[in-house]
Design a protein around this motif. Structure first.
Motif, PDB file in Angstrom:
ATOM      1  N   ALA A  84       0.786  -1.316  -0.049  1.00 25.59           N
ATOM      2  CA  ALA A  84       0.015   0.056   0.083  1.00 25.59           C
ATOM      3  C   ALA A  84       0.769   1.258   0.040  1.00 25.59           C
ATOM      4  O   ALA A  84       1.858   1.314   0.869  1.00 25.59           O
ATOM      5  CB  ALA A  84      -0.927   0.068   1.315  1.00 25.59           C
ATOM      6  N   LEU A  93      -3.732   0.330  -3.303  1.00 20.11           N
ATOM      7  CA  LEU A  93      -3.373  -1.211  -2.692  1.00 20.11           C
ATOM      8  C   LEU A  93      -2.964  -2.019  -3.943  1.00 20.11           C
ATOM      9  O   LEU A  93      -3.578  -1.667  -5.177  1.00 20.11           O
ATOM     10  CB  LEU A  93      -4.529  -1.979  -2.215  1.00 20.11           C
ATOM     11  CG  LEU A  93      -5.553  -0.936  -1.202  1.00 20.11           C
ATOM     12  CD1 LEU A  93      -6.795  -1.931  -0.829  1.00 20.11           C
ATOM     13  CD2 LEU A  93      -4.615  -0.871  -0.011  1.00 20.11           C
ATOM     14  N   LYS A 115      -6.391  -4.104   3.532  1.00 19.53           N
ATOM     15  CA  LYS A 115      -7.523  -2.936   3.774  1.00 19.53           C
ATOM     16  C   LYS A 115      -8.048  -2.840   5.260  1.00 19.53           C
ATOM     17  O   LYS A 115      -8.080  -1.701   5.500  1.00 19.53           O
ATOM     18  CB  LYS A 115      -8.394  -3.577   2.889  1.00 19.53           C
ATOM     19  CG  LYS A 115      -9.570  -2.374   2.801  1.00 19.53           C
ATOM     20  CD  LYS A 115     -10.751  -2.663   1.856  1.00 19.53           C
ATOM     21  CE  LYS A 115     -11.723  -1.472   1.903  1.00 19.53           C
ATOM     22  NZ  LYS A 115     -13.010  -1.953   1.569  1.00 19.53           N
ATOM     23  N   THR A 123      -7.556   4.931   7.579  1.00 15.62           N
ATOM     24  CA  THR A 123      -7.569   5.083   6.197  1.00 15.62           C
ATOM     25  C   THR A 123      -8.889   5.087   5.817  1.00 15.62           C
ATOM     26  O   THR A 123      -9.487   4.308   6.227  1.00 15.62           O
ATOM     27  CB  THR A 123      -6.676   4.290   5.450  1.00 15.62           C
ATOM     28  OG1 THR A 123      -5.356   4.225   5.968  1.00 15.62           O
ATOM     29  CG2 THR A 123      -6.588   4.559   3.920  1.00 15.62           C
ATOM     30  N   PHE A 126      -9.785   3.926  -0.408  1.00 21.14           N
ATOM     31  CA  PHE A 126      -9.010   2.998  -1.031  1.00 21.14           C
ATOM     32  C   PHE A 126      -9.278   3.014  -2.568  1.00 21.14           C
ATOM     33  O   PHE A 126     -10.183   3.327  -3.131  1.00 21.14           O
ATOM     34  CB  PHE A 126      -9.544   1.371  -0.242  1.00 21.14           C
ATOM     35  CG  PHE A 126      -9.222   1.657   1.132  1.00 21.14           C
ATOM     36  CD1 PHE A 126      -7.984   1.211   1.633  1.00 21.14           C
ATOM     37  CD2 PHE A 126     -10.223   1.995   1.830  1.00 21.14           C
ATOM     38  CE1 PHE A 126      -7.692   0.983   2.993  1.00 21.14           C
ATOM     39  CE2 PHE A 126      -9.922   1.466   3.159  1.00 21.14           C
ATOM     40  CZ  PHE A 126      -8.769   1.239   3.595  1.00 21.14           C
ATOM     41  N   ILE A 144     -13.051  -7.290  -1.685  1.00 22.41           N
ATOM     42  CA  ILE A 144     -12.503  -6.553  -0.555  1.00 22.41           C
ATOM     43  C   ILE A 144     -13.104  -4.996  -0.509  1.00 22.41           C
ATOM     44  O   ILE A 144     -12.948  -4.089   0.313  1.00 22.41           O
ATOM     45  CB  ILE A 144     -11.097  -6.205  -0.471  1.00 22.41           C
ATOM     46  CG1 ILE A 144     -10.392  -5.401  -1.809  1.00 22.41           C
ATOM     47  CG2 ILE A 144     -10.280  -7.591  -0.428  1.00 22.41           C
ATOM     48  CD1 ILE A 144      -9.254  -4.782  -1.660  1.00 22.41           C
ATOM     49  N   PRO A 164     -13.840   2.188   4.080  1.00 24.11           N
ATOM     50  CA  PRO A 164     -13.764   1.174   4.811  1.00 24.11           C
ATOM     51  C   PRO A 164     -15.251   0.551   5.115  1.00 24.11           C
ATOM     52  O   PRO A 164     -16.141   1.024   4.952  1.00 24.11           O
ATOM     53  CB  PRO A 164     -13.508   1.694   6.249  1.00 24.11           C
ATOM     54  CG  PRO A 164     -12.677   2.840   5.795  1.00 24.11           C
ATOM     55  CD  PRO A 164     -13.279   3.567   4.561  1.00 24.11           C
ATOM     56  N   GLN A 168     -17.254  -5.543   7.584  1.00 28.30           N
ATOM     57  CA  GLN A 168     -16.106  -6.367   6.935  1.00 28.30           C
ATOM     58  C   GLN A 168     -15.564  -7.709   7.516  1.00 28.30           C
ATOM     59  O   GLN A 168     -15.351  -8.742   6.868  1.00 28.30           O
ATOM     60  CB  GLN A 168     -14.842  -5.681   6.585  1.00 28.30           C
ATOM     61  CG  GLN A 168     -13.360  -6.467   5.863  1.00 28.30           C
ATOM     62  CD  GLN A 168     -12.395  -5.479   5.668  1.00 28.30           C
ATOM     63  OE1 GLN A 168     -12.417  -4.297   6.267  1.00 28.30           O
ATOM     64  NE2 GLN A 168     -11.357  -6.175   5.218  1.00 28.30           N
TER      65      GLN A 168
END
Length: 175
Positions: A84, A93, A115, A123, A126, A144, A164, A168
């Motif tokens: 990253a 990424l 991630k 963060t 992404f 992801i 995010p 997840q």
């Protein structure tokens, strides 16, 4: 935010060391890995030089590089890498899994760990640059939580973006 060891169910993500070049030259030796990205398998000298640069970092205060070798928890064998580039609250990424280990979900598992770790460190944005014909990498990006943005970069790769994901599931264990 220092690059530490992360663990998932099947992978140990170990911070990149220059000495990893010897093992990774074999992992990255399959010419098929370069069909979409161009180039050819690196020599040991090329990879050692690259890893020296990556370990040293970008030399810019506003940019951070995080590089991990993906290792099988069972065998401690390198199977690929994730990385990253972080600027502020945004991260680009990337992931590569060697040909002998593809199709086993290692890229998805490693990229998700990356991630998740970055998200837990603050963060918020992404991105990944994926060749429009690289179906396996598109599947990883989607798995992801990244989505096609419709933007194409200077290398003719499509930019996938995301945020995010509060649902997840498990974050990687920091070892």
């Amino acid at each position: 935010m220092s690059t530490g060891v992360l663990r998932t169910e099947r992978l140990l993500l170990t911070p990149l060391r220059v000495g990893d070049a010897r093992e990774m030259v074999g992992v990255l030796a399959d010419p098929e890995l370069y069909v979409f990205t161009g180039g050819q398998p690196p020599t040991l000298e090329d990879l050692t030089t690259l890893y020296r640069s990556q370990v040293a970092g970008p030399g810019q205060g506003d940019e951070l590089w995080h590089n991990w070798i993906l290792r099988s928890v069972v065998t401690n064998t390198a199977v690929g890498f994730v990385q990253a580039t972080v600027v502020g609250d945004s991260a680009d990424l990337a992931w590569v899994v060697g040909g002998d280990w593809q199709g086993q979900g290692f890229a998805k598992e490693g990229a998700a760990a990356l991630k998740g770790w970055l998200a837990s460190s603050g963060t918020e944005h992404f991105a990944a640059h994926v060749h429009p014909e690289h179906v396996a990498s598109q599947r990883v990006a989607a798995a992801i939580g990244l989505r096609r943005s419709g933007e194409i970069d200077e290398d003719d790769e499509e930019i996938w973006t995301g945020h995010p994901d509060p649902h997840q599931g498990e974050r990687p264990l920091v070892v």
